[in-house]
Structure formats: structure tokens, C-alpha cells
Design a protein around this motif. Structure first.
Motif, short mmCIF file in Angstrom:
data_model
loop_
_atom_site.label_atom_id
_atom_site.label_comp_id
_atom_site.label_asym_id
_atom_site.label_seq_id
_atom_site.Cartn_x
_atom_site.Cartn_y
_atom_site.Cartn_z
N UNK A 49 63.10 73.63 43.97
CA UNK A 49 62.43 73.70 42.66
C UNK A 49 61.07 73.02 42.71
N UNK A 50 60.99 71.91 43.45
CA UNK A 50 59.71 71.22 43.58
C UNK A 50 58.68 72.11 44.28
N UNK A 51 59.11 72.86 45.28
CA UNK A 51 58.20 73.78 45.99
C UNK A 51 57.80 74.95 45.09
N UNK A 52 58.72 75.41 44.25
CA UNK A 52 58.40 76.47 43.29
C UNK A 52 57.29 75.98 42.35
N UNK A 53 57.46 74.79 41.80
CA UNK A 53 56.46 74.23 40.89
C UNK A 53 55.13 74.00 41.60
N UNK A 54 55.21 73.59 42.87
CA UNK A 54 54.00 73.37 43.65
C UNK A 54 53.23 74.68 43.81
N UNK A 55 53.93 75.78 44.12
CA UNK A 55 53.27 77.08 44.28
C UNK A 55 52.65 77.55 42.96
N UNK A 56 53.37 77.39 41.88
CA UNK A 56 52.83 77.79 40.57
C UNK A 56 51.56 77.00 40.25
N UNK A 57 51.61 75.69 40.50
CA UNK A 57 50.44 74.85 40.24
C UNK A 57 49.27 75.27 41.13
N UNK A 58 49.55 75.49 42.41
CA UNK A 58 48.50 75.89 43.35
C UNK A 58 47.86 77.21 42.93
N UNK A 59 48.66 78.14 42.44
CA UNK A 59 48.14 79.44 42.01
C UNK A 59 47.14 79.25 40.86
N UNK A 60 47.53 78.45 39.88
CA UNK A 60 46.63 78.24 38.75
C UNK A 60 45.43 77.37 39.12
N UNK A 61 45.63 76.43 40.04
CA UNK A 61 44.51 75.59 40.47
C UNK A 61 43.47 76.43 41.22
N UNK A 66 38.31 79.56 41.06
CA UNK A 66 37.68 80.89 41.06
C UNK A 66 36.97 81.17 39.75
N UNK A 67 37.63 80.88 38.64
CA UNK A 67 37.05 81.17 37.32
C UNK A 67 35.82 80.31 37.04
N UNK A 85 33.70 81.73 44.91
CA UNK A 85 34.62 82.42 44.00
C UNK A 85 35.42 83.48 44.77
N UNK A 86 34.75 84.21 45.65
CA UNK A 86 35.45 85.21 46.46
C UNK A 86 36.48 84.56 47.38
N UNK A 110 45.80 86.94 33.50
CA UNK A 110 44.76 87.86 33.97
C UNK A 110 43.45 87.62 33.24
N UNK A 111 43.49 86.84 32.18
CA UNK A 111 42.28 86.54 31.41
C UNK A 111 41.54 85.37 32.03
N UNK A 112 40.26 85.59 32.30
CA UNK A 112 39.44 84.55 32.91
C UNK A 112 39.31 83.34 31.98
#
Length: 170
Positions: A49-61, A66-67, A85-86, A110-112
Motif C-alpha cells: 500500500x505504501x508503494x501504491x501511494x508512492x506511485x500515485x504521489x509521483x504521478x501527480x508530482x 510538467x504543468x 516539460x516534455x 487531465x486538466x492542466x
């Protein structure tokens, strides 16, 4: 001191701006129901679960980075912002591959400029506000993003023994 920071950031910007300017397709539009082809390094059947949360956080970070860089590129037309950004978009795609591998829903909007993680939303708003002040402040924002990202990656690396995650982080 202020002047030396500016020139240091300007040097970094000039180095990056010499990179090839490419227009890549955004991987953000890919959602977790879309299967991307990923070359994963020894993926396991499950993660904690900790790794799941880590991946979710990394995705948004990565999306935050990028944004922000996209925003700064639109404002200042400095090629380094577009180049980075690329790169951040590519990082987002790599994390999306892992989310898909482990059947984890994609937290990235999907919204910047919109984030599900409130701490990331607050940071995004602060960075945009600072970057609007001047080009010097925008370059400082870029340096801040990279510092935070490196710190968070090092912390994440210490929390996992999964080779597929380590490969992503390293």
C-alpha cells in the motif's frame, strides 16, 4: 547573492535550451484504462500500500512539474521550459505504465493545473504565483521543482525493494 543565483540559473537554462526542441504527444491524456507498452524491470505480482501511494504521489508530482513548466513556457517562451516539460511528460508516462501494471487508478487529472492531492495543488498554486513575478523568479521555480523532485525520489527509493520501482526512480 541574488545576482549569483540568477546567473547560475541562467547558465542552467542556457545549457538546457541547447537541447533539441521536440514536440511529443502528451501521455497525460492516456488514462489508466488504456494499456501502454512498458518495459518493466522485473515487475512483481503485487506491491505494498505504501508503494501504491508512492506511485500515485509521483504521478501527480511529475504532472505538477510538467504543468508548471508548460505554464512558464507559455509566459516567457524560454525553450528550456518546453524541453523540461516534455521530459516531465515522459516521466509521467513511465509512472502511468507502472500504475497500469499494478491495476492502480490514475490520480492525475487531465486538466492542466488541477491535482487530486491537495498538498500538490497548494504547491502548484504557489509556484505559479512566484513564476508570474519575473523570469528570474520563474527560473527559481524551476530549480525548486528539481530540488523537491530529487528529494522525494531519494525518499521513495529508501522505501521500496521492488526492482520495477527502483528502476523508475534511479
Amino acid at each position: 547573492m541574488e545576482r549569483s543565483i540568477f546567473f547560475s540559473l541562467l547558465l542552467v537554462a542556457s545549457i538546457f535550451s541547447s537541447c533539441k526542441d521536440k514536440n511529443t504527444n502528451s501521455l497525460l491524456e492516456a488514462n489508466s484504462s488504456q494499456v501502454l507498452t512498458c518495459n518493466l524491470e522485473n515487475p512483481s505480482d503485487s506491491i505494498t500500500n505504501e508503494e501504491v501511494e508512492m506511485l500515485k504521489f509521483m504521478r501527480e508530482e511529475e504532472k505538477l512539474a510538467r504543468d508548471v513548466y508548460r505554464y512558464l513556457y507559455k509566459k516567457y517562451a524560454l525553450k528550456v521550459f518546453n524541453n523540461i516539460a516534455n521530459s516531465e511528460d515522459t516521466h509521467m508516462g513511465e509512472i502511468l505504465c507502472l500504475l497500469n501494471q499494478y491495476h492502480i487508478s490514475d490520480p492525475a487529472s487531465i486538466e492542466e493545473g488541477v491535482f487530486n492531492n491537495q498538498a500538490i495543488q497548494v504547491l502548484y498554486n504557489q509556484l505559479i504565483e512566484q513564476g508570474n513575478i519575473s523570469l528570474t523568479e520563474a527560473l527559481k521555480v524551476g530549480a525548486t521543482i528539481e530540488d523537491v523532485d530529487i528529494r522525494d525520489l531519494m525518499e521513495s527509493r529508501a522505501k521500496t525493494s521492488q526492482l520495477s520501482l527502483i528502476f523508475l526512480i534511479d
